[in-house]
Design an enzyme around this catalytic site. Structure first.
Site, mmCIF file in Angstrom:
data_model
loop_
_atom_site.group_PDB
_atom_site.id
_atom_site.type_symbol
_atom_site.label_atom_id
_atom_site.label_comp_id
_atom_site.label_asym_id
_atom_site.label_seq_id
_atom_site.Cartn_x
_atom_site.Cartn_y
_atom_site.Cartn_z
ATOM 1 N N TYR A 1 0.868 -1.177 0.000
ATOM 2 C CA TYR A 1 0.000 0.000 0.000
ATOM 3 C C TYR A 1 0.907 1.229 0.000
ATOM 4 O O TYR A 1 2.088 1.136 -0.334
ATOM 5 C CB TYR A 1 -0.895 -0.129 1.256
ATOM 6 C CG TYR A 1 -2.086 0.775 1.295
ATOM 7 C CD1 TYR A 1 -3.028 0.776 0.279
ATOM 8 C CD2 TYR A 1 -2.282 1.631 2.380
ATOM 9 C CE1 TYR A 1 -4.139 1.615 0.335
ATOM 10 C CE2 TYR A 1 -3.388 2.464 2.445
ATOM 11 C CZ TYR A 1 -4.311 2.455 1.418
ATOM 12 O OH TYR A 1 -5.396 3.279 1.468
ATOM 13 N N GLU B 1 -11.835 5.137 -7.067
ATOM 14 C CA GLU B 1 -10.554 5.409 -6.425
ATOM 15 C C GLU B 1 -9.659 6.238 -7.338
ATOM 16 O O GLU B 1 -9.453 5.882 -8.505
ATOM 17 C CB GLU B 1 -9.876 4.065 -6.110
ATOM 18 C CG GLU B 1 -8.698 4.149 -5.189
ATOM 19 C CD GLU B 1 -9.072 4.525 -3.748
ATOM 20 O OE1 GLU B 1 -9.936 3.869 -3.155
ATOM 21 O OE2 GLU B 1 -8.465 5.487 -3.229
ATOM 22 N N ASP B 2 -9.139 7.312 -6.813
ATOM 23 C CA ASP B 2 -8.117 8.104 -7.492
ATOM 24 C C ASP B 2 -8.528 8.604 -8.877
ATOM 25 O O ASP B 2 -7.726 8.610 -9.823
ATOM 26 C CB ASP B 2 -6.780 7.338 -7.521
ATOM 27 C CG ASP B 2 -6.201 7.205 -6.107
ATOM 28 O OD1 ASP B 2 -6.892 7.585 -5.133
ATOM 29 O OD2 ASP B 2 -5.061 6.736 -5.970
ATOM 30 N N ASN C 1 -0.512 11.633 -0.033
ATOM 31 C CA ASN C 1 0.262 10.404 -0.242
ATOM 32 C C ASN C 1 0.953 10.434 -1.598
ATOM 33 O O ASN C 1 0.496 11.122 -2.495
ATOM 34 C CB ASN C 1 -0.694 9.200 -0.202
ATOM 35 C CG ASN C 1 -1.345 9.044 1.143
ATOM 36 O OD1 ASN C 1 -0.682 9.074 2.157
ATOM 37 N ND2 ASN C 1 -2.660 8.890 1.152
ATOM 38 N N ASP D 1 -13.754 6.485 -2.197
ATOM 39 C CA ASP D 1 -12.824 6.351 -1.075
ATOM 40 C C ASP D 1 -12.113 7.664 -0.759
ATOM 41 O O ASP D 1 -11.875 7.990 0.403
ATOM 42 C CB ASP D 1 -11.804 5.279 -1.456
ATOM 43 C CG ASP D 1 -10.925 4.860 -0.311
ATOM 44 O OD1 ASP D 1 -11.409 4.848 0.828
ATOM 45 O OD2 ASP D 1 -9.753 4.534 -0.566
ATOM 46 N N ASP D 2 -11.780 8.418 -1.793
ATOM 47 C CA ASP D 2 -11.017 9.652 -1.592
ATOM 48 C C ASP D 2 -11.879 10.763 -1.013
ATOM 49 O O ASP D 2 -11.396 11.604 -0.262
ATOM 50 C CB ASP D 2 -10.379 10.092 -2.913
ATOM 51 C CG ASP D 2 -9.515 8.982 -3.475
ATOM 52 O OD1 ASP D 2 -8.525 8.638 -2.825
ATOM 53 O OD2 ASP D 2 -9.868 8.428 -4.537
ATOM 54 N N LYS E 1 -5.778 -1.806 -2.956
ATOM 55 C CA LYS E 1 -6.953 -1.535 -2.101
ATOM 56 C C LYS E 1 -7.711 -2.843 -1.859
ATOM 57 O O LYS E 1 -8.171 -3.100 -0.752
ATOM 58 C CB LYS E 1 -7.885 -0.521 -2.777
ATOM 59 C CG LYS E 1 -7.312 0.876 -2.899
ATOM 60 C CD LYS E 1 -7.577 1.731 -1.667
ATOM 61 C CE LYS E 1 -6.874 3.081 -1.769
ATOM 62 N NZ LYS E 1 -6.962 3.880 -0.552
ATOM 63 N N ARG F 1 -5.573 10.553 -11.102
ATOM 64 C CA ARG F 1 -4.962 11.209 -9.933
ATOM 65 C C ARG F 1 -4.556 10.123 -8.947
ATOM 66 O O ARG F 1 -5.231 9.854 -7.961
ATOM 67 C CB ARG F 1 -5.983 12.177 -9.310
ATOM 68 C CG ARG F 1 -5.404 13.128 -8.307
ATOM 69 C CD ARG F 1 -6.119 13.018 -6.957
ATOM 70 N NE ARG F 1 -5.704 11.828 -6.259
ATOM 71 C CZ ARG F 1 -6.341 11.275 -5.224
ATOM 72 N NH1 ARG F 1 -7.445 11.792 -4.777
ATOM 73 N NH2 ARG F 1 -5.893 10.191 -4.625
HETATM 74 O O1 LIG Z 1 -4.271 5.198 -1.064
HETATM 75 C C1 LIG Z 1 -4.051 5.836 -0.015
HETATM 76 O O2 LIG Z 1 -3.071 5.641 0.704
HETATM 77 C C2 LIG Z 1 -5.061 6.862 0.433
HETATM 78 C C3 LIG Z 1 -5.795 7.372 -0.722
HETATM 79 O O3 LIG Z 1 -6.867 6.910 -1.064
HETATM 80 C C4 LIG Z 1 -5.147 8.365 -1.579
HETATM 81 O O4 LIG Z 1 -4.139 8.966 -1.187
HETATM 82 O O5 LIG Z 1 -5.635 8.544 -2.693
HETATM 83 MG MG LIG Z 2 -7.190 7.120 -3.133
#
Ligand SMILES: O=C([O-])CC(=O)C(=O)O
Ligand SMILES: [Mg+2]
Length: 644
Positions: free
Chosen positions: A192, A335-336, A500, A358-359, A263, A245
């Site tokens: 991760y 996600e992202d 991150n 999630d974000d 994830k 992103r």
């Molecule tokens: O993935 C991770 O560590 C947390 C998160 O969702 C991100 O930074 O986009």
């Molecule tokens: Mg994320």
């Protein structure tokens, strides 16, 4: 290889008529059952396979078969019922033959779901035609874990550890999860953040075997067919990215696949969702990353990103196909995605699908939990705080909104009022009402009356926040001046550097403690090692959505939730905050350590599921009496099963 058609299947198994333990739905679908047993060694393989088919069908009736779709425990319910996707089956599955594969011999060793390597017992080696295919020694899973950890610790470079872990996941899935669960604090930074970020940046050159499903513009019009190419049919959670992103690293195009894969491995390791129920997906609409476009090892479409109608149509086809193929209770975690798509997708599909960003939502829930817990250290209530954000994208505005909602619940004040306690700074400075016209829609609720301020440090001095949160994706933006300003205003400034991976963190743990003279309550998105300052050791917390999404998702699945609701996010936050112990507080922590994360996830799942029932959004009846027990009992176990 042996294929049994329906009549021989029924004759051989004696399933026809009473149907043994098979349910009505399974019986109806038995018309399309094809049982395939394969072995690598020709005619002997056929004979062996026939025996295996007999045995397996017998075991299927008894509910103990070693078959490809079953992990150690079905998600919910018992026996083999979930193997057949009773709850997620759609009409369409009636015309799609599904097969039950019985691996033996060489193919069993090459099947990551069932391979146990040296842990196959003598009896299993006899029964499954493994004699001679393994060296004589029989090892326990514990010894295998010990050896793998020893090997992984030999690598100096985190990316090498990542590759060793991915290799293990592809070779022996149960051992991979056993390793991850038993060594969660050590291995989380590998599978991760931060290492997964580096892996995505270099995904093309380290690419060995594909993981997950790639859906590109080339598959337009054929997405349903692509979904059906995936070997598992009973999917319960999809994590999908378009790679625009990735963490704070920007547009990594198709190479963002590392994120859904990572994830989902946490969904299993931390939340106990069966690996075979998890599907990582990357939607490739191109990339605007010039470096990748010119990289000969890049694995994605070599074109600039599709936008507008072309993008929307592909996403819509995807969302429609997912529902058609897996039913409406499959959880789709976005996600992202870049801000401009993330908010729109959540708004567009939030009313028709079980979607979770999630974000926006996961990060919000974890930060709110930290702030609720922090009240034990600073005294007072959440409503006493003023919060300042650096970064007004998905994470920043998502967190801001959830804090405002929680304060509204606590004080009965309307969100329009409680939002006034929260301020955001973006790349142009403090968001104020005079900028309202030119602001993106998700920033507008935060445009309060104030004169414009350009620099973060001046905003800190003017707003006098008690909490400073970094969601900018830009590293080292909490400068010495900024942290000193926070420390001059507050006895215990709460400083959360959430971006991150580590390189993008707004400040390091060392900087936060040193510049605040040891007074900061600090947590970061990516992990930092403990810091020694003036003879005292400070242990930073990790405010990462990994605390929330695995348990949150489990709660949705357990209850058969059909929609995500903000109150479920609040419930998850409260559940997480309640898990912080006095011992954690004594160390200045506002999050519990990850070591007990499976118990924490069970608590979160229970609260989320309860809320789903309360809101009338749960479809799985009857409601379990003991939710925590229910959550714990349906968690996947990585222990090897005995293959008789
Ligand atoms: O993935 C991770 O560590 C947390 C998160 O969702 C991100 O930074 O986009
Ligand atoms: Mg994320």
């Amino acid at each position: 290889m042996i294929s049994l058609n329906r009549s021989s299947f029924l004759n051989k198994t004696g399933i026809s008529g009473s149907c043994g333990s098979f349910s009505g739905a399974q019986r109806r679908r038995s018309a399309s059952v094809r049982v395939v047993a394969s072995s690598s060694n020709g005619r002997a393989g056929d004979r062996n396979a026939a025996v295996l088919v007999e045995n397996t069908l017998k075991e299927m009736r008894e509910g103990s078969a070693v078959i490809a779709d079953v992990d150690s425990k079905p998600m919910v319910g018992g026996g083999v019922q979930d193997v057949y996707g009773e709850d997620t089956a759609t009409e369409d599955q009636f015309v799609t033959p599904w097969s039950v594969s019985v691996a033996s011999g060489y193919s069993l060793l090459r099947d990551p779901h069932h391979n146990k390597g040296l842990a196959f017992t003598e009896r299993e080696r006899d029964a499954h035609f493994l004699r001679g295919l393994l060296p004589p020694t029989v090892a326990s899973q514990e010894l295998q874990v010990k050896k793998m950890m020893h090997n992984i610790r030999q690598y100096q470079v985190p990316l090498q550890k990542y590759m060793a872990m991915m290799d293990l996941q592809e070779r022996n899935e149960k051992l991979f999860y056993k390793l991850l669960i038993d060594n969660v604090e050590e291995l989380l930074p590998i599978v991760y953040t931060p290492t997964v970020g580096e892996a995505c940046q270099k995904y093309g050159s380290i690419f060995m075997r594909p993981q997950g499903l790639f859906i590109s513009l080339k598959e337009k019009g054929k997405i349903l067919e692509v979904l059906r190419n995936w070997p598992e049919k009973n999917i319960q959670v999809i994590v999908v990215t378009d790679g625009e992103r990735i963490l704070g690293l920007g547009d990594l195009g198709c190479q963002g696949m590392g994120i859904p894969v990572g994830k989902l491995s946490l969904y299993t390791a931390l939340g106990g969702v069966r690996p075979s129920a998890c599907l990582p997906i990357t939607i490739d609409v191109g990339t605007n990353n010039e470096k990748l476009l010119n990289d000969e090892f890049y694995i994605g479409l070599r074109q600039r990103r599709a936008t507008g109608q072309e993008y929307a149509e592909l996403l819509h086809e995807f969302m429609t196909a997912v529902k058609q193929n897996y039913g409406e209770k499959v959880l789709i975690q976005f996600e992202d995605f870049a801000n401009h798509n993330a908010f729109d997708l959540l708004a567009k599909y939030g009313t028709t699908h079980l979607v979770f960003n999630d974000d926006i939502q996961g990060t919000a829930s974890v930060v709110l939990a930290g702030l609720v817990a922090a009240q034990k250290l600073v005294g007072g209530t959440l409503a006493d705080h003023r919060v300042l954000f650096l970064g007004a994208g998905e994470a920043g505005t998502g967190i801001a909104e959830l804090i405002a909602l929680e304060i509204s619940k606590q004080t009965n004040a309307p969100p329009e009022e409680t939002r006034k306690k929260i301020w955001l700074v973006d790349s142009k400075g403090l968001i104020v009402s005079s900028r309202k016209e030119s602001l993106q829609h998700f920033k507008k609720p935060w445009a309060h009356e104030h004169e414009p301020i350009r620099e973060l440090v001046d905003a800190v001095k003017a707003i006098k926040p008690t909490v400073l949160i970094g969601t900018s994706g830009v590293g080292r933006t909490f400068t010495k001046e900024v942290i000193e300003a926070m420390a001059s205003i507050n006895e215990r400034p709460i400083i959360l550097a959430l971006s991150n991976p580590t390189s993008q963190s707004e400040c390091t743990a060392d900087e936060a403690y040193r510049w605040s003279k040891g007074r900061a309550i600090f947590a970061s998105g990516s992990p930092f090692a403990p810091v020694e300052y003036e003879g005292k050791v400070f242990v930073p917390g990790q405010a990462n959505n990994a605390y929330i999404f695995p348990g949150f998702g489990l709660g949705l699945l357990m209850s058969g939730a059909i929609r995500v609701h903000d109150d479920m996010l609040l419930a998850a936050s409260e559940a997480l905050a309640a898990q912080v112990t006095q011992e954690n507080f004594d160390k200045g922590l506002i999050y519990p350590p990850f070591t007990n994360i499976r118990e924490i996830s069970a608590q979160i799942a229970a609260k989320v599921a309860c809320k789903a029932y309360e809101l009338g959004l749960a479809s799985r009846l009857p409601q379990p009496i003991d939710m925590v027990k229910c959550a714990e009992s349906c968690m996947y176990s990585p222990a090897y099963r005995s293959y008789r």
